[in-house]
Design an enzyme around this catalytic site. Structure first.
Site, PDB file in Angstrom:
ATOM      1  N   ALA A  51       0.808  -1.221   0.000  1.00 18.89           N
ATOM      2  CA  ALA A  51       0.000   0.000   0.000  1.00 18.89           C
ATOM      3  C   ALA A  51       0.837   1.264   0.000  1.00 18.89           C
ATOM      4  CB  ALA A  51      -0.925  -0.010   1.217  1.00 18.89           C
ATOM      5  N   ILE A  53       3.086   2.292  -1.936  1.00 11.36           N
ATOM      6  CA  ILE A  53       3.341   2.924  -3.232  1.00 11.36           C
ATOM      7  C   ILE A  53       2.142   3.742  -3.698  1.00 11.36           C
ATOM      8  CG2 ILE A  53       4.845   0.997  -3.837  1.00 11.36           C
ATOM      9  CD1 ILE A  53       2.770   0.196  -5.961  1.00 11.36           C
ATOM     10  N   THR A  55       0.219   5.689  -1.454  1.00  8.04           N
ATOM     11  CA  THR A  55      -0.106   6.790  -0.538  1.00  8.04           C
ATOM     12  C   THR A  55       0.021   8.148  -1.230  1.00  8.04           C
ATOM     13  OG1 THR A  55       2.168   6.725   0.293  1.00  8.04           O
ATOM     14  CG2 THR A  55       0.504   5.525   1.549  1.00  8.04           C
ATOM     15  N   HIS A 153      -3.623 -10.381  -3.823  1.00  5.32           N
ATOM     16  CA  HIS A 153      -4.812 -10.300  -2.980  1.00  5.32           C
ATOM     17  C   HIS A 153      -6.058  -9.943  -3.789  1.00  5.32           C
ATOM     18  CE1 HIS A 153      -2.048  -9.481   0.745  1.00  5.32           C
ATOM     19  NE2 HIS A 153      -2.031 -10.751   0.332  1.00  5.32           N
ATOM     20  N   GLU A 252      10.038   2.448   6.842  1.00  5.57           N
ATOM     21  CA  GLU A 252      10.736   1.815   7.973  1.00  5.57           C
ATOM     22  C   GLU A 252      11.193   0.429   7.556  1.00  5.57           C
ATOM     23  OE1 GLU A 252       6.569   0.249  10.050  1.00  5.57           O
ATOM     24  OE2 GLU A 252       7.698   1.899  10.960  1.00  5.57           O
TER      25      GLU A 252
END
Length: 466
Positions: A51, A53, A55, A153, A252
């Site tokens: 996810a 990539i 934002t 998914h 992170e």
């Protein structure tokens, strides 16, 4: 492939000499990865993305503290954040997912700078496959060939009934989502949802089939914008060969705790040193990598061209939607007009019906009035026998009166008669058998008798009334 670099020093492990550690990358930096690519060592690149990539496109990721999507799900009253994507919870309460789906629905967002790295690598013949956890379909909007894309998914691209598994029209499901309504299967009545893989469901068969063969071929793994906490997707980083370099671009560090995962701080002392990391936004990391590889201008041009195409597509879609809306309004107006005409026609019919009823009532009233008049006109005729009967009774009553009263003339009549007789008597007539004096005497006597009778009759008592 060039031979990997090895350290000059040997390692000791439990008193035994161990082969020296091999450095696939000179260090754990972006520049080391760029150098690896430019040397022509990366010919089968696999990109794994999450996810993070998206934002920059305005789509929230899931787990970022304070800003992630899971922190924003309190309004849905979920027992736990992940329940929105739990198949068991969905079967009992599908409403939260469809409310969230309205926010995630493709068509509201454009691909980011990072997304265009995929078609760029494909254009250069370096992309083996792109594996994504995302369901937003932004990879597709870059023009990436579907064959090069594995949506681990699932996505909103297709929809399916969870009961009978009949594939349904995604546009139909999209309309339901936009209307905040829940789609049900027209075949069996079961819940219909986009083919997004929920917790408790198996991943698409294509994912397992291709992953089995692709990761063996991979010679550079690039992981973008994912916390690597969802299985089995996160385990893919362990499937590449031990000499395949791996790069993580994320806000992170992630994937360090699993066996065979990343080792950025040399914690696990793997025989090969091959992991690199860039901490920051995906767009910044990809731009820097492209710059180091000499692709920045090309990638920027693809991004801008893609945005222009998206803008044109959005404008065309807006025009199409406007046309559909105009047509829908026209249809609604026509339907409203027809409804009004139908209502007017119905009202007119009701009015005519009412008028006919009133006319019928008037006719009935008039008929009754005429009948009454006829009855009144006929009534004397019907009463005439009764009147005759009454008259007969009255006459009979008169007949029952005393003969003397009935036959006695009035005084005036008697006097008139006597006067006429006296005047008609010829006193000089010799032929009469009696003399004039005798006639006068007789009339006089008769008059006395008559007068006496009249007087007696008047003085006589009347019969009693019954």
């Amino acid at each position: 492939m060039a031979s990997p670099r090895s350290s000059a020093k040997t390692r000791l492990q439990k008193g035994k000499i161990v082969e020296p550690r091999v450095h696939i990358l000179k260090d754990g930096s972006l520049s080391a990865v760029a150098e690896y690519i430019k040397e022509g060592k990366a010919k089968n690149i696999i990109v794994m993305s999450g996810a993070g990539i998206s934002t920059a496109a305005g789509i929230k990721d899931f787990r970022s503290p304070g800003t992630g999507l899971y922190d924003d799900l309190e309004k849905y009253n979920l027992p736990y954040p992940e329940a929105v994507f739990d198949i068991s919870f969905f079967k009992d309460n599908p409403s939260p997912f469809f409310r969230l789906a309205k926010e995630l629905l493709p068509g509201r967002y454009r691909p980011t700078f990072t997304h265009y790295l995929l078609p760029l690598l494909a254009r250069k013949g370096l992309l083996l496959r792109s594996y994504t956890q995302n369901i937003d379909m932004l990879e597709r909007l870059t023009g990436l060939d579907d064959e090069l894309l594995v949506e681990a998914h699932g996505s909103f691209a297709t929809s399916q009934c969870i009961k009978c598994e009949v594939v349904t029209d995604s546009k139909w499901v999209r309309k339901h989502i936009l209307k905040s309504s829940i789609p049900y299967c027209e075949t069996c009545g079961g819940l219909v949802k986009p083919t997004i893989t929920f917790f408790g469901e198996d991943l698409p068969a294509r994912f397992g089939r291709l992953a089995l063969q692709d990761f063996k071929k991979c010679d550079l793994l690039i992981v973008l914008g994912t916390s690597l906490q969802v299985e089995p997707f996160n385990r893919l980083i362990t499937r590449v060969g031990p000499e395949c370099p791996r790069l993580l671009i994320n806000r992170e560090k992630a994937g360090e705790e699993m066996h065979g995962g990343f080792d950025f701080d040399d914690k696990w002392k793997y025989p090969t040193v091959r992991d690199a990391v860039f901490l920051g936004n995906c767009d910044d990391g990809v731009r820097e990598l492209a710059k180091l590889c000499g692709w920045e201008g090309e990638l920027q041009a693809m991004f801008e061209a893609g945005n222009i195409e998206m803008q044109i597509a959005e404008e065309m879609e807006a025009l199409s939607l406007a046309a559909e809306l105009e047509e829908a309004v026209a249809v609604a107006n026509e339907a409203e007009k027809e409804a009004e005409e139908e209502a007017e026609e119905k009202a007119e019919k009701e009015a005519k019906k009412g008028a006919r009823k009133e006319a019928k009532k008037e006719i009935e009233k008039e008929t009754k009035r005429e009948a009454k008049k006829e009855a009144v006109a006929v009534e004397p005729e019907t009463k005439r026998p009764l009147q005759k009967k009454e008259e007969g009774k009255e006459k009979e009553g008169r007949q029952k009166e005393t003969p003397a009263e009935k036959d006695v003339p009035s005084e005036d009549d008697v006097v008139q008669q006597l006067s006429e007789r006296l005047l008609s008597t010829d006193l000089n007539a010799a032929s009469e058998t009696f003399t004039a004096a005798d006639e006068i005497l007789a009339v006089s006597t008769e008059s006395v008798v008559v007068v006496t009778t009249i007087v007696d009759t008047k003085e006589a008592p009347k019969p009693a009334q019954v």
